[in-house]
Design a protein around this motif. Structure first.
Motif, PDB file in Angstrom:
ATOM      1  N   PRO A   1      13.319  21.883  70.059  1.00 46.75           N
ATOM      2  CA  PRO A   1      14.355  21.065  69.417  1.00 46.75           C
ATOM      3  C   PRO A   1      13.959  19.593  69.338  1.00 46.75           C
ATOM      4  CG  PRO A   1      14.930  21.403  71.712  1.00 46.75           C
ATOM      5  CD  PRO A   1      13.629  22.150  71.485  1.00 46.75           C
ATOM      6  N   VAL A   2      14.348  18.933  68.251  1.00 47.68           N
ATOM      7  CA  VAL A   2      14.217  17.477  68.211  1.00 47.68           C
ATOM      8  C   VAL A   2      15.273  16.880  69.148  1.00 47.68           C
ATOM      9  CG1 VAL A   2      13.322  17.373  65.843  1.00 47.68           C
ATOM     10  CG2 VAL A   2      15.805  17.220  66.230  1.00 47.68           C
ATOM     11  N   GLU A   3      15.189  15.574  69.395  1.00 48.17           N
ATOM     12  CA  GLU A   3      16.132  14.906  70.298  1.00 48.17           C
ATOM     13  C   GLU A   3      17.442  14.678  69.518  1.00 48.17           C
ATOM     14  OE1 GLU A   3      18.342  13.339  72.640  1.00 48.17           O
ATOM     15  OE2 GLU A   3      17.611  11.529  71.667  1.00 48.17           O
ATOM     16  N   LEU A   4      18.290  15.691  69.533  1.00 52.79           N
ATOM     17  CA  LEU A   4      19.448  15.705  68.633  1.00 52.79           C
ATOM     18  C   LEU A   4      20.444  14.575  68.864  1.00 52.79           C
ATOM     19  CD1 LEU A   4      20.446  19.433  67.995  1.00 52.79           C
ATOM     20  CD2 LEU A   4      20.020  17.655  66.282  1.00 52.79           C
ATOM     21  N   ASP A   5      20.657  14.178  70.117  1.00 47.91           N
ATOM     22  CA  ASP A   5      21.624  13.094  70.379  1.00 47.91           C
ATOM     23  C   ASP A   5      21.266  11.855  69.567  1.00 47.91           C
ATOM     24  OD1 ASP A   5      23.000  14.668  72.173  1.00 47.91           O
ATOM     25  OD2 ASP A   5      21.955  13.865  73.941  1.00 47.91           O
ATOM     26  N   GLY A   6      19.982  11.520  69.585  1.00 53.49           N
ATOM     27  CA  GLY A   6      19.512  10.348  68.860  1.00 53.49           C
ATOM     28  C   GLY A   6      19.710  10.496  67.357  1.00 53.49           C
ATOM     29  N   PHE A   7      19.413  11.667  66.830  1.00 52.48           N
ATOM     30  CA  PHE A   7      19.586  11.906  65.386  1.00 52.48           C
ATOM     31  C   PHE A   7      21.053  11.805  64.983  1.00 52.48           C
ATOM     32  CE2 PHE A   7      15.304  13.633  65.730  1.00 52.48           C
ATOM     33  CZ  PHE A   7      14.745  13.115  64.567  1.00 52.48           C
ATOM     34  N   ARG A   8      21.928  12.313  65.840  1.00 54.75           N
ATOM     35  CA  ARG A   8      23.366  12.247  65.528  1.00 54.75           C
ATOM     36  C   ARG A   8      23.834  10.794  65.508  1.00 54.75           C
ATOM     37  NH1 ARG A   8      24.430  17.433  69.366  1.00 54.75           N
ATOM     38  NH2 ARG A   8      24.029  19.008  67.766  1.00 54.75           N
ATOM     39  N   ARG A   9      23.338  10.013  66.455  1.00 58.59           N
ATOM     40  CA  ARG A   9      23.695   8.581  66.488  1.00 58.59           C
ATOM     41  C   ARG A   9      23.233   7.881  65.213  1.00 58.59           C
ATOM     42  NH1 ARG A   9      22.577   8.503  71.907  1.00 58.59           N
ATOM     43  NH2 ARG A   9      20.385   8.047  71.518  1.00 58.59           N
ATOM     44  N   VAL A  10      22.006   8.152  64.826  1.00 55.74           N
ATOM     45  CA  VAL A  10      21.439   7.509  63.626  1.00 55.74           C
ATOM     46  C   VAL A  10      22.238   7.911  62.385  1.00 55.74           C
ATOM     47  CG1 VAL A  10      19.418   7.497  62.088  1.00 55.74           C
ATOM     48  CG2 VAL A  10      19.100   7.255  64.565  1.00 55.74           C
ATOM     49  N   ALA A  11      22.559   9.195  62.267  1.00 60.52           N
ATOM     50  CA  ALA A  11      23.299   9.681  61.091  1.00 60.52           C
ATOM     51  C   ALA A  11      24.677   9.031  61.011  1.00 60.52           C
ATOM     52  CB  ALA A  11      23.418  11.206  61.152  1.00 60.52           C
ATOM     53  N   ARG A  12      25.350   8.949  62.154  1.00 65.67           N
ATOM     54  CA  ARG A  12      26.697   8.319  62.184  1.00 65.67           C
ATOM     55  C   ARG A  12      26.612   6.848  61.824  1.00 65.67           C
ATOM     56  NH1 ARG A  12      27.960  11.306  66.736  1.00 65.67           N
ATOM     57  NH2 ARG A  12      27.129   9.632  68.046  1.00 65.67           N
TER      58      ARG A  12
END
Ligand SMILES: *Cc1c(COP(=O)(O)O)cnc(C)c1O
Length: 395
Positions: free
Chosen positions: A135-146
Motif C-alpha cells: 500500500p502507498v502511505e494513504l493517510d498522506g494521500f488523503r490529506r493532500v487530496a482534501r
C-alpha cells in the motif's frame, strides 16, 4: 536444468472453479446476472467497501471513473510513471494531460509529497498505485487530496487483500481492483470498482451499461423492462456471469493464495540474500499487509548481465520472467509526446528501475522445488556470464 518451462505467473484454477463456471454455462444465463452481483458482494464485503461495481476489466472501470470524474481537455491528472499504461492511455484518449511523478527507488511507491508537488490549479485527480501489493502511505494521500480539493483514485489492481495499517484497501475512498489472470484473484478478465460514494457508484453502474437507467441484470430480475432509457451516453463494459462465477470461486481462496505468496516470497528472500547481483523490492516502512502480487528483482551494479540479458538467460534455463513495469514515459508514444518528462533526473528512480527490473515466477501453485530452480538458474546465469567474459575485457 528444469525440463519444463516455469512461467512467471499461472492462475490457480481448481475443480471448484471449473464447476462454478460450468454451472453458469448450464444455467441458461451466461452474461451479467446473479453471479456478477455475488462477485460485487464478495469483493465489497471482503474489503469493507460500501459499493462495489464489477466491470469487464480494470481498465474499463477506470475509463468510466475518469468519465464520471469529468476528466477532459485542459485537465491534469497526476500519476506515477511506474504504472500500467491503462491510466495514461485513458487520459490521452480523453484529451487530458498526464503529469508523471517519480517513485521511491526500492518500493516503487509514489509519495504524497511528490504527488502534492505536481498539483496545479488544473489538477483534477491523483492516482497512486499500490505497487506489487504494497500500500502507498494513504493517510498522506488523503490529506493532500482534501487540502487541494482533488479526487484521490487508488489504482488497487495489485492490492486485493492488501491492508494499509489496519484498514483493508477499498474500505474507504475510491479504487479499482483488477481480476486479470495474472492478478492475485482472477475472473479470467474482470475488474471491480469500489467506493464509499453512493452517487458515484450509481453513475458507474450506468456508465458500465450504455448509460441506461437500469443494467441488464436489473432488467432481467424485473422481467426486462424494454422501456428503460438512456440517461447519459455510456459504454458496454459489463462482466459476464461466466467470468464472475470464476471470480466468486477464487475470492474464497484469497487468504490462502496470499499466505502462499507470502511464504514463497520469504523463501526467495532467504535464498537470494547473498546474491549481490540482484536487489528485490523493499517493503514499505508503515504497518501493512502485503498482497505479494509480484516478486520483482533489479539488476545491481554488481550484475554482469543487463536486465534483458538476464531475462534471456533465465528463459534459456526454462524460467519465465515479466516486466512490471516499464515507465510509461519510456513507451514510444509517450517518448514522442512528452520528450522532457524524464529530463534532468525528474524520473530518475523510474528510469533506474525501468532499465533494471523484472518479475520472477510467483504464483500460489509453485513448489519449494520451483523456487530452488529459479534461484539455481539465477546463480548459474551469473556464474556463466562471469566465466564467458574475461576479466578486464569490455563485454
Ligand atoms: C492490471 C493493471 C491494471 C488494469 O487492469 P486490467 O483488468 O488488465 O484492465 C491497471 N493498473 C495496474 C497497475 C495494473 O497492473
Amino acid at each position: 536444468m528444469r525440463s519444463t518451462f516455469l512461467p512467471f505467473c499461472r492462475p490457480s484454477i481448481d475443480d471448484a472453479d471449473v464447476a462454478a463456471v460450468t454451472a453458469v454455462l448450464r444455467s441458461g444465463w451466461i452474461t451479467t446476472g446473479p453471479k456478477t452481483t455475488e462477485l460485487e458482494e464478495s469483493v465489497g464485503t471482503r474489503c469493507g467497501a460500501a459499493h462495489a461495481v464489477a466491470f469487464c476489466n480494470g481498465t474499463a472501470a477506470m475509463h468510466c471513473l475518469f468519465i464520471a470524474g469529468g476528466i477532459g481537455p485542459g485537465d491534469e491528472v497526476v500519476t506515477p510513471s511506474m504504472t500500467w499504461v491503462s491510466t495514461v492511455n485513458l487520459l490521452e484518449l480523453l484529451g487530458a494531460t498526464p503529469v508523471f511523478v517519480d517513485v521511491d527507488r526500492d518500493t516503487l511507491l509514489a509519495s504524497p509529497e511528490a504527488m502534492e508537488a505536481a498539483i496545479t490549479p488544473r489538477t483534477k485527480a491523483i492516482v497512486p498505485v499500490h505497487y506489487a501489493g504494497a500500500p502507498v502511505e494513504l493517510d498522506g494521500f488523503r490529506r493532500v487530496a482534501r487540502k487541494h480539493q482533488v479526487a484521490l483514485w487508488e489504482d488497487s489492481a495489485h492490492a486485493i487483500g492488501t491492508r494499509f495499517r489496519d484498514e483493508e484497501i477499498g474500505a474507504t475512498g475510491t479504487g479499482i481492483f483488477s481480476l486479470h489472470p495474472i492478478k492475485n484473484v482472477t475472473s479470467g478478465e474482470g475488474g471491480v470498482f469500489v467506493t464509499d460514494d453512493a452517487e458515484l457508484a450509481a453513475r458507474m453502474r450506468r456508465l458500465r451499461f450504455h448509460g441506461l437507467g437500469a443494467d441488464a441484470h436489473d432488467r432481467n430480475q424485473q422481467g426486462r423492462s424494454p422501456q428503460v432509457e438512456v440517461v447519459e451516453p455510456g459504454l458496454k463494459y459489463n462482466l459476464p456471469d461466466m467470468n464472475a462465477a470464476l471470480g466468486v470461486s477464487q475470492m474464497k481462496k484469497l487468504d490462502l493464495f496470499t499466505a502462499r505468496r507470502d511464504e514463497l516470497t520469504r523463501r526467495y528472500r532467504e535464498l537470494l540474500a547473498d546474491v549481490e547481483e540482484l536487489s528485490p523490492l523493499a517493503d514499505p516502512t508503515w504497518p501493512h499487509r502485503h498482497a505479494r502480487h509480484l516478486m520483482i528483482v533489479r539488476q545491481t551494479d554488481a550484475s554482469p548481465l543487463s536486465r534483458d540479458a538476464f531475462m534471456a538467460a533465465l528463459k534459456a534455463r526454462n524460467i519465465g520472467t515479466g516486466i512490471h513495469f516499464k515507465g510509461v514515459h519510456r513507451h514510444a508514444y509517450y517518448r514522442a509526446k512528452y520528450p522532457d518528462a524524464g529530463a534532468r533526473g525528474r524520473l530518475a528512480n523510474s528510469d533506474w528501475n525501468t532499465d533494471r527490473l523484472c518479475s520472477i515466477p510467483l504464483f500460489p501453485d509453485m513448489t519449494e522445488g520451483d523456487v530452488q530452480d529459479v534461484v539455481g538458474a539465477i546463480k548459474d546465469a551469473y556464474a556463466k556470464a562471469r566465466t564467458s567474459v574475461p576479466a578486464g575485457a569490455t563485454p
